[in-house]
Design a protein around this motif. Structure first.
Motif, PDB file in Angstrom:
ATOM      1  N   VAL A 127       1.064  -0.853   0.732  1.00 33.43           N
ATOM      2  CA  VAL A 127      -0.046   0.618  -0.121  1.00 33.43           C
ATOM      3  C   VAL A 127       0.594   1.246  -0.027  1.00 33.43           C
ATOM      4  O   VAL A 127       2.016   1.630   0.925  1.00 33.43           O
ATOM      5  N   VAL A 128       0.699   2.260  -1.187  1.00 27.45           N
ATOM      6  CA  VAL A 128       1.273   3.084  -1.260  1.00 27.45           C
ATOM      7  C   VAL A 128       0.734   4.440  -0.766  1.00 27.45           C
ATOM      8  O   VAL A 128      -0.694   4.460  -1.538  1.00 27.45           O
ATOM      9  N   VAL A 129       0.749   5.723  -0.423  1.00 27.55           N
ATOM     10  CA  VAL A 129      -0.372   6.107   0.381  1.00 27.55           C
ATOM     11  C   VAL A 129       0.213   7.588   0.183  1.00 27.55           C
ATOM     12  O   VAL A 129       1.642   7.908   0.953  1.00 27.55           O
ATOM     13  N   GLU A 130       0.185   8.245  -0.911  1.00 20.66           N
ATOM     14  CA  GLU A 130       1.017   9.899  -0.510  1.00 20.66           C
ATOM     15  C   GLU A 130       0.163  10.565  -0.533  1.00 20.66           C
ATOM     16  O   GLU A 130      -1.180  10.625   0.279  1.00 20.66           O
ATOM     17  N   TRP A 131       0.598  11.814   0.758  1.00 19.34           N
ATOM     18  CA  TRP A 131       0.152  12.666   0.744  1.00 19.34           C
ATOM     19  C   TRP A 131      -0.558  12.013   2.165  1.00 19.34           C
ATOM     20  O   TRP A 131      -1.509  12.160   3.298  1.00 19.34           O
ATOM     21  N   GLY A 132      -0.221  10.782   2.460  1.00 20.78           N
ATOM     22  CA  GLY A 132      -0.755  10.355   4.166  1.00 20.78           C
ATOM     23  C   GLY A 132       0.245  10.758   5.023  1.00 20.78           C
ATOM     24  O   GLY A 132      -0.467  10.440   5.747  1.00 20.78           O
ATOM     25  N   ASP A 133       1.196  11.426   5.482  1.00 21.00           N
ATOM     26  CA  ASP A 133       1.394  11.558   6.790  1.00 21.00           C
ATOM     27  C   ASP A 133       0.368  12.427   7.536  1.00 21.00           C
ATOM     28  O   ASP A 133      -0.325  13.070   7.163  1.00 21.00           O
ATOM     29  N   GLY A 134       0.550  11.979   8.773  1.00 21.27           N
ATOM     30  CA  GLY A 134      -0.634  11.985  10.426  1.00 21.27           C
ATOM     31  C   GLY A 134      -1.617  10.993   9.592  1.00 21.27           C
ATOM     32  O   GLY A 134      -3.017  11.941  10.263  1.00 21.27           O
ATOM     33  N   LYS A 135      -2.039  10.262   9.288  1.00 22.15           N
ATOM     34  CA  LYS A 135      -3.844   9.277   8.238  1.00 22.15           C
ATOM     35  C   LYS A 135      -3.094   8.587   8.420  1.00 22.15           C
ATOM     36  O   LYS A 135      -4.329   8.082   8.819  1.00 22.15           O
ATOM     37  N   VAL A 136      -2.244   7.805   8.430  1.00 17.79           N
ATOM     38  CA  VAL A 136      -2.421   6.213   7.712  1.00 17.79           C
ATOM     39  C   VAL A 136      -1.052   5.352   9.404  1.00 17.79           C
ATOM     40  O   VAL A 136      -1.021   4.267   8.580  1.00 17.79           O
ATOM     41  N   GLU A 137      -0.795   5.817   9.082  1.00 17.46           N
ATOM     42  CA  GLU A 137       0.348   5.778  10.214  1.00 17.46           C
ATOM     43  C   GLU A 137      -0.023   4.287  11.191  1.00 17.46           C
ATOM     44  O   GLU A 137       0.597   3.441  11.320  1.00 17.46           O
ATOM     45  N   GLU A 138      -1.141   4.167  11.803  1.00 17.23           N
ATOM     46  CA  GLU A 138      -1.701   3.780  12.305  1.00 17.23           C
ATOM     47  C   GLU A 138      -1.818   2.331  11.780  1.00 17.23           C
ATOM     48  O   GLU A 138      -2.283   1.309  12.072  1.00 17.23           O
ATOM     49  N   LEU A 139      -1.794   2.272  10.794  1.00 15.46           N
ATOM     50  CA  LEU A 139      -1.979   1.343  10.066  1.00 15.46           C
ATOM     51  C   LEU A 139      -1.147  -0.047   9.904  1.00 15.46           C
ATOM     52  O   LEU A 139      -0.783  -1.306   9.945  1.00 15.46           O
ATOM     53  N   SER A 140       0.081   0.387  10.726  1.00 21.90           N
ATOM     54  CA  SER A 140       1.358  -0.178  10.490  1.00 21.90           C
ATOM     55  C   SER A 140       3.027   0.177  11.577  1.00 21.90           C
ATOM     56  O   SER A 140       3.142   1.451  11.440  1.00 21.90           O
ATOM     57  N   ASP A 141       3.429  -0.869  12.078  1.00 22.83           N
ATOM     58  CA  ASP A 141       4.147   0.059  12.786  1.00 22.83           C
ATOM     59  C   ASP A 141       5.596   0.575  12.111  1.00 22.83           C
ATOM     60  O   ASP A 141       6.518   0.601  12.307  1.00 22.83           O
ATOM     61  N   ASP A 142       5.423  -0.952  11.164  1.00 20.54           N
ATOM     62  CA  ASP A 142       6.493  -1.433  10.166  1.00 20.54           C
ATOM     63  C   ASP A 142       6.334  -0.133   9.214  1.00 20.54           C
ATOM     64  O   ASP A 142       5.571  -1.039   7.852  1.00 20.54           O
ATOM     65  N   ARG A 143       6.339   0.982   8.686  1.00 18.22           N
ATOM     66  CA  ARG A 143       6.465   1.397   7.107  1.00 18.22           C
ATOM     67  C   ARG A 143       7.829   2.114   6.609  1.00 18.22           C
ATOM     68  O   ARG A 143       8.712   2.728   7.550  1.00 18.22           O
ATOM     69  N   LEU A 144       7.221   2.043   5.749  1.00 19.06           N
ATOM     70  CA  LEU A 144       8.555   3.409   4.501  1.00 19.06           C
ATOM     71  C   LEU A 144       8.044   4.356   4.995  1.00 19.06           C
ATOM     72  O   LEU A 144       6.656   4.810   3.621  1.00 19.06           O
ATOM     73  N   HIS A 145       8.329   5.923   4.228  1.00 20.64           N
ATOM     74  CA  HIS A 145       8.112   6.717   4.676  1.00 20.64           C
ATOM     75  C   HIS A 145       9.166   7.410   3.244  1.00 20.64           C
ATOM     76  O   HIS A 145      10.732   7.241   3.378  1.00 20.64           O
ATOM     77  N   VAL A 146       8.964   7.957   2.408  1.00 19.36           N
ATOM     78  CA  VAL A 146       9.969   8.805   1.328  1.00 19.36           C
ATOM     79  C   VAL A 146       9.384  10.060   1.221  1.00 19.36           C
ATOM     80  O   VAL A 146       8.220  10.503   0.702  1.00 19.36           O
ATOM     81  N   VAL A 147      10.411  11.053   1.874  1.00 18.08           N
ATOM     82  CA  VAL A 147      10.224  11.982   1.776  1.00 18.08           C
ATOM     83  C   VAL A 147      10.929  12.890   0.302  1.00 18.08           C
ATOM     84  O   VAL A 147      12.082  12.405   0.355  1.00 18.08           O
ATOM     85  N   ILE A 148      10.029  13.624  -0.760  1.00 16.57           N
ATOM     86  CA  ILE A 148      11.176  14.612  -2.059  1.00 16.57           C
ATOM     87  C   ILE A 148      10.661  15.492  -1.388  1.00 16.57           C
ATOM     88  O   ILE A 148       9.939  16.194  -1.777  1.00 16.57           O
ATOM     89  N   LEU A 165      14.546  11.186   0.279  1.00 19.75           N
ATOM     90  CA  LEU A 165      15.149  10.977   2.077  1.00 19.75           C
ATOM     91  C   LEU A 165      14.374   9.743   2.340  1.00 19.75           C
ATOM     92  O   LEU A 165      12.875  10.018   2.089  1.00 19.75           O
ATOM     93  N   VAL A 166      14.971   8.619   2.462  1.00 21.97           N
ATOM     94  CA  VAL A 166      13.859   7.348   2.379  1.00 21.97           C
ATOM     95  C   VAL A 166      14.640   6.839   4.025  1.00 21.97           C
ATOM     96  O   VAL A 166      15.052   6.240   4.318  1.00 21.97           O
ATOM     97  N   ARG A 167      13.103   6.574   5.067  1.00 26.87           N
ATOM     98  CA  ARG A 167      12.978   6.550   6.046  1.00 26.87           C
ATOM     99  C   ARG A 167      12.470   4.948   6.427  1.00 26.87           C
ATOM    100  O   ARG A 167      11.365   4.902   6.549  1.00 26.87           O
ATOM    101  N   GLY A 168      12.731   4.476   6.780  1.00 25.69           N
ATOM    102  CA  GLY A 168      12.780   2.824   7.055  1.00 25.69           C
ATOM    103  C   GLY A 168      11.544   3.167   8.763  1.00 25.69           C
ATOM    104  O   GLY A 168      13.443   3.297   9.822  1.00 25.69           O
ATOM    105  N   VAL A 169      10.764   2.331   8.521  1.00 29.23           N
ATOM    106  CA  VAL A 169      10.586   2.902  10.320  1.00 29.23           C
ATOM    107  C   VAL A 169       9.723   0.956  11.111  1.00 29.23           C
ATOM    108  O   VAL A 169       9.308   0.926  10.024  1.00 29.23           O
TER     109      VAL A 169
END
Length: 188
Positions: A127-148, A165-169
């Motif tokens: 699942v790839v979510v554009e503009w998802g910050d603050g909206k979908v983090e609760e879906l998974s404790d493990d996620r990849l944030h890509v900030v362009i 910036l590719v940040r694995g959480v």
């Protein structure tokens, strides 16, 4: 590739995470290179992965997702889902489907996104979510944030250059070696 300073995007950058993870920074100099980065990231993804994309309009979020789709071997042209909110691209290779979501017009958090059934799709899809910050983090404790971010140098915006910036959480991304390899693979 030459290092270019990251444009200030404090309002769009993900909040610092307390969970273990890793990150890498990559300078991208063209849309083709952004698509290639997506293909490289796709090799790291597996069913159940959540990827959040952050960046201003025109930063390259959909171009990166197009590369993800190519790398995952999914059906259909990956285009911006802005007006349909979400598109599902089934796999042509027996791998996970790509669920591409644009949360730009969704004001609320996860509650407003429940109608999309992302929690149902997540275990067997990427699942790839554009503009998802603050909206979908609760879906998974493990996620990849890509900030362009658009790159700037000497007071001018460098048109096609982006700093990514590719940040694995979370525990899934805690080793970091996979993300570190992304930068090296693109500079070869």
């Amino acid at each position: 590739m030459e290092e270019v300073p990251l444009e200030a995007q404090r309002s769009q950058a993900p909040a610092p995470e307390a969970a273990a993870g890793s990150e890498t920074r990559i300078t991208i100099d063209s849309p083709d290179a952004m698509q290639e980065l997506g293909r490289r990231i796709a090799t790291l993804l597996r069913p159940g992965d959540l990827v959040l994309l952050t960046g201003e309009l025109g930063a390259g979020k959909t171009t990166l997702t197009r590369g993800l789709g190519e790398g995952l071997g999914v059906r259909g042209a990956v285009t911006s889902p802005t007006f349909v909110i979400a598109r599902v691209h089934p796999s042509l290779t027996g791998g996970p489907a790509l669920v591409h979501v644009d949360a730009y017009r969704l004001g609320g958090g996860l509650d407003e996104m429940e109608d999309l059934d992302l929690d149902v799709s997540l275990p067997e899809s990427v699942v790839v979510v554009e503009w998802g910050d603050g909206k979908v983090e609760e879906l998974s404790d493990d996620r990849l944030h890509v900030v362009i971010a658009r790159a700037v140098g000497h007071e001018e915006v460098l048109d096609d250059v982006r700093e990514v910036l590719v940040r694995g959480v979370g525990a899934r991304w805690s080793a970091g070696a996979e993300l570190d390899a992304l930068a090296g693979a693109l500079s070869e």
